[in-house]
Design a protein around this motif. Structure first.
Motif, PDB file in Angstrom:
ATOM      1  N   LEU A   1       0.829  -1.218   0.000  1.00  0.00           N
ATOM      2  CA  LEU A   1       0.000   0.000   0.000  1.00  0.00           C
ATOM      3  C   LEU A   1       0.864   1.269   0.000  1.00  0.00           C
ATOM      4  O   LEU A   1       0.872   2.025  -0.982  1.00  0.00           O
TER       5      LEU A   1
ATOM      6  N   MET B   1       2.616   3.491  -3.244  1.00  0.00           N
ATOM      7  CA  MET B   1       2.257   4.906  -3.405  1.00  0.00           C
ATOM      8  C   MET B   1       3.494   5.802  -3.406  1.00  0.00           C
ATOM      9  O   MET B   1       3.531   6.812  -4.103  1.00  0.00           O
TER      10      MET B   1
ATOM     11  N   PHE C   1      -5.561  -2.317  -5.450  1.00  0.00           N
ATOM     12  CA  PHE C   1      -6.671  -1.424  -5.102  1.00  0.00           C
ATOM     13  C   PHE C   1      -8.021  -2.077  -5.407  1.00  0.00           C
ATOM     14  O   PHE C   1      -9.025  -1.753  -4.778  1.00  0.00           O
TER      15      PHE C   1
ATOM     16  N   PHE D   1      -8.389  -4.650  -2.432  1.00  0.00           N
ATOM     17  CA  PHE D   1      -8.423  -4.072  -1.088  1.00  0.00           C
ATOM     18  C   PHE D   1      -9.843  -3.909  -0.533  1.00  0.00           C
ATOM     19  O   PHE D   1     -10.107  -4.330   0.595  1.00  0.00           O
TER      20      PHE D   1
ATOM     21  N   HIS E   1     -12.487   2.061  -3.106  1.00  0.00           N
ATOM     22  CA  HIS E   1     -11.712   1.943  -4.347  1.00  0.00           C
ATOM     23  C   HIS E   1     -11.325   3.329  -4.862  1.00  0.00           C
ATOM     24  O   HIS E   1     -10.168   3.606  -5.192  1.00  0.00           O
TER      25      HIS E   1
ATOM     26  N   LEU F   1      -8.698   5.153  -2.650  1.00  0.00           N
ATOM     27  CA  LEU F   1      -7.326   4.683  -2.867  1.00  0.00           C
ATOM     28  C   LEU F   1      -6.704   5.371  -4.078  1.00  0.00           C
ATOM     29  O   LEU F   1      -5.544   5.794  -4.044  1.00  0.00           O
ATOM     30  N   TYR F   2      -7.504   5.501  -5.146  1.00  0.00           N
ATOM     31  CA  TYR F   2      -6.991   6.164  -6.356  1.00  0.00           C
ATOM     32  C   TYR F   2      -6.705   7.641  -6.095  1.00  0.00           C
ATOM     33  O   TYR F   2      -5.703   8.179  -6.573  1.00  0.00           O
TER      34      TYR F   2
ATOM     35  N   TRP G   1      -3.503   7.844  -4.102  1.00  0.00           N
ATOM     36  CA  TRP G   1      -2.350   7.442  -4.947  1.00  0.00           C
ATOM     37  C   TRP G   1      -1.996   8.544  -5.948  1.00  0.00           C
ATOM     38  O   TRP G   1      -0.829   8.950  -6.062  1.00  0.00           O
TER      39      TRP G   1
END
Lengths: 125, 146
Positions: free
Chosen positions: A21, A25, B100, B103, B123, B126-127, B130
């Motif tokens: 995770l 990133m 992702f 998850f 979801h 997370l994007y 990121w």
């Protein structure tokens, strides 16, 4: 060996999960800029001059949180645990689980040594 | 790589009159599409290992002083390093997209009284994080900010 790995599994999974995770990133911009954009000349190399790189790596947040060193330590340490765990899994898939205790221990030992080297490198800044 | 795979797992509790062959792994098991993607996901671990040690090398160079740092950064222009980093970037994006997606499915139905947000929201979050970190940290490293 396997019994020890089973005992340590919560810690290993924590580091492995954060390796996927947080490691992913942090690796994305690191690889993109340091590994590709600057070497290809798309970004001016002056962006990664020694003074600027050192200032970023040792930056403080609100004067109390060494954010640069914390992020750098996460970038150096966490991907190693993701790597160790997934390589272990890959070797079980192809070679079976008979030697998993020894192979898994060796891979995690490499990740541990790398983590210590990484933290030492960050503290030396 | 055919071979017996847990040869007793399919055995009946009492041996029958008809003898059956033990189950065999098909020799092309690793070539099935879903298994191949799973194996590729695991194989990215090799690159994570290598890029982790590469980052440690660069940090050691930064700690060693301007001359060592300059030499380390200049070494990254080698075509081999460029190809390696390109492969690493593809791997990292592959891991992110696949992880992702997994998850949200791995979240517990509730933690005490708290329930996690719906899967599409997790979801999407997370994007957002990121992409935010990629552009934020990437912008700092590239000299766009600060």
């Amino acid at each position: 060996m396997r019994a020890l790995l089973l005992k340590l599994e919560p810690v290993i999974w924590l580091l492995f999960g954060q390796g996927i995770l947080i490691g992913t990133m942090l690796l994305t911009p690191f690889i993109a800029v340091v590994g590709l954009l600057v070497p290809l000349g798309i970004v001016d190399a002056e962006a990664l001059s020694y003074d600027r790189a050192h200032a970023i790596a040792t930056a403080w947040l609100f004067g109390v949180i060494p954010i640069g060193q914390l992020l750098l330590a996460a970038l150096l340490v966490l991907p190693l645990w993701k790597g160790a765990h997934h390589v272990r899994s890959l070797l079980i898939d192809f070679g079976g689980g008979e030697r998993d205790g020894a192979v898994g221990s060796l891979l995690y030992a490499i990740a541990l040594i790398g983590s210590i080297l990484g933290v030492m490198a960050v503290l030396a800044l | 790589m055919a071979g017996p795979s847990h040869s007793e797992s399919m055995a009946p509790p009492k041996p029958g009159r008809t003898r059956t062959a033990p189950p065999q792994m098909p020799s092309s098991w690793w070539g099935e599409k879903r298994i191949r993607t799973y194996l590729l996901f695991d194989a990215t671990g090799i690159l994570y290992f290598l890029i982790g040690f590469q980052a440690i090398r660069l940090t050691n160079a930064l700690a060693a002083g301007p001359a060592a740092w300059k030499a380390a950064i200049e070494s990254l222009s080698s075509p081999l390093y460029i190809a390696f980093h390109l492969l690493c970037l593809v791997s990292v994006v592959f891991v992110a997209v696949r992880f992702f997606r997994l998850f949200p499915k791995a979240q517990p139905p509730s933690i005490g009284p708290l329930k996690p947000p719906p899967r599409p929201v997790i979801h999407g979050m997370l994007y957002v994080v990121w992409i935010g970190i990629t552009f934020g940290l990437g912008g700092i490293l590239a000299g766009v900010f600060f």
